[in-house]
Design an enzyme around this catalytic site. Structure first.
Site, PDB file in Angstrom:
ATOM      1  CG  HIS A 226      -1.634  -1.188   1.522  1.00 53.98           C
ATOM      2  ND1 HIS A 226      -1.244  -2.193   2.166  1.00 53.98           N
ATOM      3  CD2 HIS A 226      -3.001  -1.791   0.609  1.00 53.98           C
ATOM      4  CE1 HIS A 226      -1.933  -3.161   2.257  1.00 53.98           C
ATOM      5  NE2 HIS A 226      -3.040  -2.880   1.246  1.00 53.98           N
TER       6      HIS A 226
HETATM    7  S1  FES Z   1       1.562  -0.500   3.157  1.00 54.10           S
HETATM    8 FE1  FES Z   1       0.250  -1.932   3.808  1.00 54.10          FE
HETATM    9  S2  FES Z   1       1.201  -3.580   4.555  1.00 54.10           S
HETATM   10 FE2  FES Z   1       2.744  -2.091   4.132  1.00 54.10          FE
END
Ligand code: FES
Length: 203
Positions: A167
């Site tokens: 993410h």
């Molecule tokens: S940014 Fe979501 S698990 Fe690393």
């Protein structure tokens, strides 16, 4: 007293002695059986609470040789401790200096959250020795494993760091999380110590 009375008393006493000795034997035997039964009943619980050799091995400290790790590199293959990846990075002087001043974009530059590192790592490089960093390779958002970015991709400082592809969370080379990404905390620092200049004991 007649001879008959003497014989009866003697035989009565002998009978009582035999009966008392039988009672004693039965009490002892019952206690022994009870004790064996209690041990037998408790054994599964004792076994349950005794960690298996595998569990002990999983929690055991890990010894890592970092003698061949050059500044700018991350140790490969990645070692595991308690089933988790451990990132071990070597830093040059320029990076060490940058970690002290490039903090404006970081969410917790001073390692205020005590859960994320042992006391000895609550410093700008989040490690016992500035030139070697040891971090749990697990993103503090949802647990993906970040990638080691040697340079440029950590745009704000240009000094490299860790990037989580799940993410988009970013961490600098001390494992400090950048503001505004999904990950809420810095990468965790596991307990470790230097056995010598080139050997680290993790755990
Ligand atoms: S940014 Fe979501 S698990 Fe690393």
């Amino acid at each position: 007293m007649s001879d008959g009375d003497v014989v009866r008393d003697a035989s009565q006493e002998a009978g009582e002695a035999a009966s008392s000795s039988r009672r004693y034997f039965l009490i002892q035997a019952t206690s022994a059986v009870g004790a064996v039964g209690a041990v037998g009943a408790a054994w599964p619980f004792v076994m349950y609470w005794t960690p298996s050799a595998k569990a002990r091995a999983l929690g055991a400290p890990v010894r890592v040789d970092v003698s061949k790790l050059a500044p700018g590199e991350m140790l490969s293959p990645i070692v595991a401790w308690r089933g988790k990846p451990i990132f071990i990075v070597a830093r040059d002087k320029a990076t060490i200096d940058a970690l002290k001043v490039d903090t404006a974009e970081l969410a917790d530059p001073d390692s205020v959250n005590p859960e994320q590192q042992p006391d000895f790592a609550a410093n700008a490089w989040r490690s016992e020795r500035p030139e070697i960093g040891v971090y749990l390779g697990i993103c503090t958002h949802l647990g993906c494993s970040p990638k080691h970015v040697v340079s440029n991709n950590f745009e704000d400082t240009g000094q490299g760091g860790f990037f989580c592809p799940c993410h988009g969370s970013k961490f600098d080379l001390a494992g400090r999380v950048v503001k505004g990404v999904p990950a809420p905390d810095n990468l965790e620092v596991p307990p470790y110590r230097f056995e010598s200049d080139s050997v680290i004991i993790i755990g």
